[in-house]
Design a protein around this motif. Structure first.
Motif, mmCIF file in Angstrom:
data_model
loop_
_atom_site.group_PDB
_atom_site.id
_atom_site.type_symbol
_atom_site.label_atom_id
_atom_site.label_comp_id
_atom_site.label_asym_id
_atom_site.label_seq_id
_atom_site.Cartn_x
_atom_site.Cartn_y
_atom_site.Cartn_z
ATOM 1 N N ALA A 29 0.489 -1.714 0.034
ATOM 2 C CA ALA A 29 -0.409 -0.101 0.066
ATOM 3 C C ALA A 29 0.495 1.188 0.425
ATOM 4 C CB ALA A 29 -0.745 -0.170 1.204
ATOM 5 N N ASP A 30 1.909 0.856 0.422
ATOM 6 C CA ASP A 30 2.289 2.307 0.437
ATOM 7 C C ASP A 30 3.661 2.606 -0.699
ATOM 8 O OD1 ASP A 30 2.602 2.600 3.662
ATOM 9 O OD2 ASP A 30 4.080 1.627 3.614
ATOM 10 N N ASP A 31 3.616 1.599 -1.617
ATOM 11 C CA ASP A 31 4.516 2.422 -3.238
ATOM 12 C C ASP A 31 3.314 2.499 -3.522
ATOM 13 O OD1 ASP A 31 6.583 0.575 -2.516
ATOM 14 O OD2 ASP A 31 5.999 -1.356 -2.853
ATOM 15 N N LEU A 32 1.770 2.066 -3.287
ATOM 16 C CA LEU A 32 1.237 2.822 -4.393
ATOM 17 C C LEU A 32 0.724 3.685 -4.074
ATOM 18 C CD1 LEU A 32 -1.248 -0.281 -4.802
ATOM 19 C CD2 LEU A 32 0.175 0.168 -6.555
ATOM 20 N N LYS A 33 0.859 4.309 -3.049
ATOM 21 C CA LYS A 33 0.617 5.271 -2.346
ATOM 22 C C LYS A 33 0.892 6.123 -2.563
ATOM 23 C CE LYS A 33 0.150 8.451 1.978
ATOM 24 N NZ LYS A 33 -0.177 8.639 3.250
ATOM 25 N N LEU A 34 2.887 5.810 -2.451
ATOM 26 C CA LEU A 34 4.269 6.996 -3.311
ATOM 27 C C LEU A 34 3.790 7.213 -4.820
ATOM 28 C CD1 LEU A 34 6.442 8.032 -2.639
ATOM 29 C CD2 LEU A 34 7.351 5.497 -3.766
ATOM 30 N N VAL A 35 3.469 5.537 -5.424
ATOM 31 C CA VAL A 35 3.267 5.989 -6.810
ATOM 32 C C VAL A 35 1.853 6.935 -7.337
ATOM 33 C CG1 VAL A 35 2.590 4.568 -9.404
ATOM 34 C CG2 VAL A 35 3.951 4.202 -7.758
ATOM 35 N N GLY A 36 0.840 6.879 -6.633
ATOM 36 C CA GLY A 36 -0.435 8.103 -7.058
ATOM 37 C C GLY A 36 0.570 9.519 -6.661
ATOM 38 N N ILE A 37 1.229 9.721 -5.326
ATOM 39 C CA ILE A 37 1.313 10.838 -4.707
ATOM 40 C C ILE A 37 2.413 11.276 -6.216
ATOM 41 C CG2 ILE A 37 3.122 12.245 -3.828
ATOM 42 C CD1 ILE A 37 1.657 10.808 -1.254
ATOM 43 N N VAL A 38 3.122 10.690 -6.573
ATOM 44 C CA VAL A 38 3.580 11.716 -7.647
ATOM 45 C C VAL A 38 3.506 11.895 -9.332
ATOM 46 C CG1 VAL A 38 6.077 10.398 -8.855
ATOM 47 C CG2 VAL A 38 5.986 9.768 -7.216
ATOM 48 N N ALA A 39 2.819 10.708 -9.076
ATOM 49 C CA ALA A 39 2.474 11.332 -10.921
ATOM 50 C C ALA A 39 0.807 12.121 -10.608
ATOM 51 C CB ALA A 39 0.406 9.479 -10.324
ATOM 52 N N LEU A 40 0.353 12.078 -8.965
ATOM 53 C CA LEU A 40 -0.364 13.701 -9.266
ATOM 54 C C LEU A 40 0.410 14.867 -9.350
ATOM 55 C CD1 LEU A 40 -2.767 12.349 -6.291
ATOM 56 C CD2 LEU A 40 -3.416 13.245 -8.920
ATOM 57 N N TRP A 41 1.287 14.902 -8.586
ATOM 58 C CA TRP A 41 2.527 15.571 -8.915
ATOM 59 C C TRP A 41 2.305 15.752 -9.638
ATOM 60 C CZ3 TRP A 41 4.161 19.760 -6.049
ATOM 61 C CH2 TRP A 41 5.307 21.079 -6.665
ATOM 62 N N SER A 42 3.401 15.243 -10.623
ATOM 63 C CA SER A 42 3.897 15.477 -12.116
ATOM 64 C C SER A 42 2.695 15.486 -13.132
ATOM 65 C CB SER A 42 4.340 14.617 -12.756
ATOM 66 O OG SER A 42 5.118 13.921 -13.859
ATOM 67 N N GLY A 43 1.862 15.502 -12.969
ATOM 68 C CA GLY A 43 0.798 15.826 -13.509
ATOM 69 C C GLY A 43 0.003 16.536 -13.603
ATOM 70 N N LEU A 44 -0.046 17.275 -12.086
ATOM 71 C CA LEU A 44 -0.854 18.598 -11.871
ATOM 72 C C LEU A 44 -0.018 20.008 -11.952
ATOM 73 C CD1 LEU A 44 -3.408 17.437 -9.024
ATOM 74 C CD2 LEU A 44 -4.117 18.031 -10.909
ATOM 75 N N ALA A 45 1.103 19.384 -11.334
ATOM 76 C CA ALA A 45 1.602 20.215 -10.806
ATOM 77 C C ALA A 45 2.614 20.630 -12.270
ATOM 78 C CB ALA A 45 2.897 20.565 -9.616
ATOM 79 N N VAL A 46 3.418 19.536 -12.947
ATOM 80 C CA VAL A 46 4.629 19.817 -13.777
ATOM 81 C C VAL A 46 3.980 20.016 -14.623
ATOM 82 C CG1 VAL A 46 6.444 18.701 -15.094
ATOM 83 C CG2 VAL A 46 6.396 18.485 -12.631
ATOM 84 N N ASN A 47 2.422 19.454 -15.435
ATOM 85 C CA ASN A 47 2.203 19.205 -16.257
ATOM 86 C C ASN A 47 0.900 20.136 -16.674
ATOM 87 O OD1 ASN A 47 4.124 18.112 -17.841
ATOM 88 N ND2 ASN A 47 2.864 16.525 -17.059
ATOM 89 N N CYS A 48 0.416 20.535 -15.752
ATOM 90 C CA CYS A 48 -0.838 21.267 -15.824
ATOM 91 C C CYS A 48 -0.790 22.867 -14.737
ATOM 92 C CB CYS A 48 -1.971 20.965 -15.204
ATOM 93 S SG CYS A 48 -3.921 21.693 -15.357
ATOM 94 N N VAL A 49 -0.420 23.348 -13.399
ATOM 95 C CA VAL A 49 -0.022 24.016 -13.580
ATOM 96 C C VAL A 49 1.072 25.282 -13.790
ATOM 97 C CG1 VAL A 49 0.221 25.701 -11.077
ATOM 98 C CG2 VAL A 49 -1.625 23.462 -10.950
#
Length: 124
Positions: A29-49
């Motif tokens: 669950a920790d690995d999946l949580k980390l991947v989810g956080i990285v995907a959200l950061w990359s998608g929202l902060a880096v590629n959107c905002v």
């Protein structure tokens, strides 16, 4: 950005389906949580905002000054690498960075050319 997301998901489903399923079934669950956080950061902060803020800023300051700031990206990457990653920098690096800052200051503080100048060459 929606197109980019759809293309990424399509490529993942075509070429990485088995690896993704293996990762999902063998991860904690920790690995999946980390991947989810990285995907959200990359998608929202880096590629959107960030692109939205960049375009808004460029419209506010104008193309000439925006280009000056945009061209300084390697300098700020080197500064952050020096302080955050402990990378070494010699006298040439410090001299080049200082000269770039001087040039950036001179370019940013230069007078704007007169848009109504009747001469053929109106640059200062």
């Amino acid at each position: 950005m929606v197109t980019q997301s759809l293309l990424a998901l399509s490529m993942l489903s075509l070429f990485g389906r088995q690896e993704t399923l293996d990762f999902l079934s063998n991860s904690s669950a920790d690995d999946l949580k980390l991947v989810g956080i990285v995907a959200l950061w990359s998608g929202l902060a880096v590629n959107c905002v960030a692109p939205y803020l960049q375009v808004s800023g460029q419209q506010a300051v104008g193309p000439a000054r925006a280009q000056i700031l945009y061209a300084s990206q390697p300098l700020w990457a080197a500064v952050m690498s020096f302080f955050l990653l402990g990378e070494a920098c010699g006298i040439e690096g410090f001299s080049g960075g200082a000269l770039f800052l001087v040039a950036m200051f001179l370019a940013a503080t230069a007078e704007n050319p007169d848009p109504n100048c009747p001469a053929k060459e109106c640059e200062v």
